[in-house]
Design a protein around this motif. Structure first.
Motif, PDB file in Angstrom:
ATOM      1  N   VAL A  64       0.937  -1.047   0.136  1.00 34.00           N
ATOM      2  CA  VAL A  64      -0.105  -0.068  -0.062  1.00 34.00           C
ATOM      3  C   VAL A  64       0.934   1.310   0.106  1.00 34.00           C
ATOM      4  O   VAL A  64       1.524   1.497   1.036  1.00 34.00           O
ATOM      5  N   PRO A  65       1.082   2.038  -1.062  1.00 34.69           N
ATOM      6  CA  PRO A  65       1.995   2.902  -1.124  1.00 34.69           C
ATOM      7  C   PRO A  65       1.277   4.151  -0.178  1.00 34.69           C
ATOM      8  O   PRO A  65       0.296   4.551   0.005  1.00 34.69           O
ATOM      9  N   VAL A  66       2.528   4.948   0.533  1.00 37.19           N
ATOM     10  CA  VAL A  66       2.175   6.039   1.222  1.00 37.19           C
ATOM     11  C   VAL A  66       1.719   7.115   0.323  1.00 37.19           C
ATOM     12  O   VAL A  66       2.287   7.309  -0.745  1.00 37.19           O
ATOM     13  N   GLY A  67       0.562   7.897   0.687  1.00 34.38           N
ATOM     14  CA  GLY A  67       0.081   8.726  -0.239  1.00 34.38           C
ATOM     15  C   GLY A  67      -0.773   8.046  -1.447  1.00 34.38           C
ATOM     16  O   GLY A  67      -1.352   8.912  -2.015  1.00 34.38           O
ATOM     17  N   GLY A  68      -0.935   6.891  -1.267  1.00 37.52           N
ATOM     18  CA  GLY A  68      -1.630   6.235  -2.267  1.00 37.52           C
ATOM     19  C   GLY A  68      -2.563   5.315  -1.792  1.00 37.52           C
ATOM     20  O   GLY A  68      -2.761   5.339  -0.725  1.00 37.52           O
ATOM     21  N   GLY A  69      -2.895   4.328  -2.810  1.00 31.57           N
ATOM     22  CA  GLY A  69      -4.156   3.220  -2.311  1.00 31.57           C
ATOM     23  C   GLY A  69      -3.506   2.025  -3.178  1.00 31.57           C
ATOM     24  O   GLY A  69      -2.859   2.012  -4.099  1.00 31.57           O
ATOM     25  N   THR A 113      -6.827  12.214  -3.992  1.00 33.83           N
ATOM     26  CA  THR A 113      -8.230  12.049  -4.396  1.00 33.83           C
ATOM     27  C   THR A 113      -8.474  10.561  -5.114  1.00 33.83           C
ATOM     28  O   THR A 113      -7.772  10.186  -6.125  1.00 33.83           O
ATOM     29  N   ILE A 114      -9.744  10.271  -4.602  1.00 36.76           N
ATOM     30  CA  ILE A 114     -10.334   8.776  -5.181  1.00 36.76           C
ATOM     31  C   ILE A 114     -11.518   9.309  -6.334  1.00 36.76           C
ATOM     32  O   ILE A 114     -12.155   9.995  -5.658  1.00 36.76           O
ATOM     33  N   THR A 115     -11.273   8.837  -7.285  1.00 34.76           N
ATOM     34  CA  THR A 115     -12.206   9.250  -8.521  1.00 34.76           C
ATOM     35  C   THR A 115     -12.973   7.748  -8.987  1.00 34.76           C
ATOM     36  O   THR A 115     -12.300   6.745  -9.128  1.00 34.76           O
ATOM     37  N   ALA A 125      -9.199  10.844  -0.026  1.00 35.44           N
ATOM     38  CA  ALA A 125      -8.591   9.664   0.288  1.00 35.44           C
ATOM     39  C   ALA A 125      -8.299   9.249   1.605  1.00 35.44           C
ATOM     40  O   ALA A 125      -8.457   8.016   2.188  1.00 35.44           O
ATOM     41  N   ALA A 126      -7.888  10.244   2.526  1.00 37.26           N
ATOM     42  CA  ALA A 126      -7.995  10.387   3.871  1.00 37.26           C
ATOM     43  C   ALA A 126      -9.199   9.758   4.651  1.00 37.26           C
ATOM     44  O   ALA A 126      -9.271   9.266   5.726  1.00 37.26           O
TER      45      ALA A 126
END
Length: 154
Positions: A64-69, A113-115, A125-126
Motif C-alpha cells: 500500500v503506497p504512502v499517499g496512495g492506495g 483524491t479517489i475518483t 482519500a484520507a
C-alpha cells in the motif's frame, strides 16, 4: 359506443378501480426500476463489513503506497473490492471500493483524491468523504489495522 361517455363521467367504482390499478402498476414499475446498487443513503455507513473474521489479512503493508492506495479483493469471497489507503506512513484506512452513486468500482487515489470512473464522483482519500458528485455520500469505511507487516481486518 359508450366508452367516451364512461371516461367523461366515471362512477365511483370506476374511479376507485382505476386508482387501485394505477397504484399497483406504479409499485411494480418502481420496484422493477430500482436496484440496491443505485441507492444513495446516508454517509459513513459501516453496516456492510466484510464477512471474514477479524485478523484476516487483506494485504501486505508494503504493497500500500504512502499517499496512495491499493485495490484488493474483499476477504470472504463476496467478489467485492476494498480500497486500502495509506495517507501517512503506518496509517492505513480501508473503504468499500463501490461508489455509492451507482456501484462502479472506484480507482486508487491520485494526489489524495479517489475518483469514480463511472460518473466522476470524487472522494477524499484520507476519509472517504465525497468532495464532488453526483454521489451524495462518502465511501463506506471498513475497519482495518496494521498488524506487523500486514493490513488485517479489525
Amino acid at each position: 359506443m359508450n366508452t367516451p361517455e364512461v371516461l367523461a363521467n366515471p362512477n365511483r367504482r370506476q374511479v376507485l378501480c382505476g386508482l387501485v390499478a394505477a397504484l399497483v402498476a406504479g409499485g411494480a414499475v418502481t420496484t422493477a426500476c430500482s436496484s440496491p446498487s443505485s441507492k444513495d443513503t446516508g454517509g459513513g455507513n459501516t453496516d456492510q463489513q466484510p464477512k471474514a473474521a477479524a485478523g484476516t489479512e487483506v494485504a501486505k503493508l508494503a504493497a500500500v503506497p504512502v499517499g496512495g492506495g491499493l485495490l484488493v479483493d474483499e476477504p470472504g469471497g463476496s467478489g467485492s473490492k476494498l480500497l486500502l489507503v495509506q495517507p501517512s506512513a503506518g496509517e492505513v484506512k480501508a473503504f468499500s471500493a463501490t461508489c455509492p452513486h451507482q456501484g462502479v468500482t472506484v480507482a486508487a487515489p491520485q494526489n489524495g483524491t479517489i475518483t469514480c470512473p463511472g460518473h466522476g464522483s470524487q472522494f477524499t482519500a484520507a476519509t472517504g468523504a465525497v468532495t464532488r458528485g453526483p454521489a451524495t455520500t462518502g465511501l463506506t469505511a471498513v475497519n482495518v489495522k496494521v498488524n506487523g507487516a500486514a493490513v488485517v481486518l479489525a
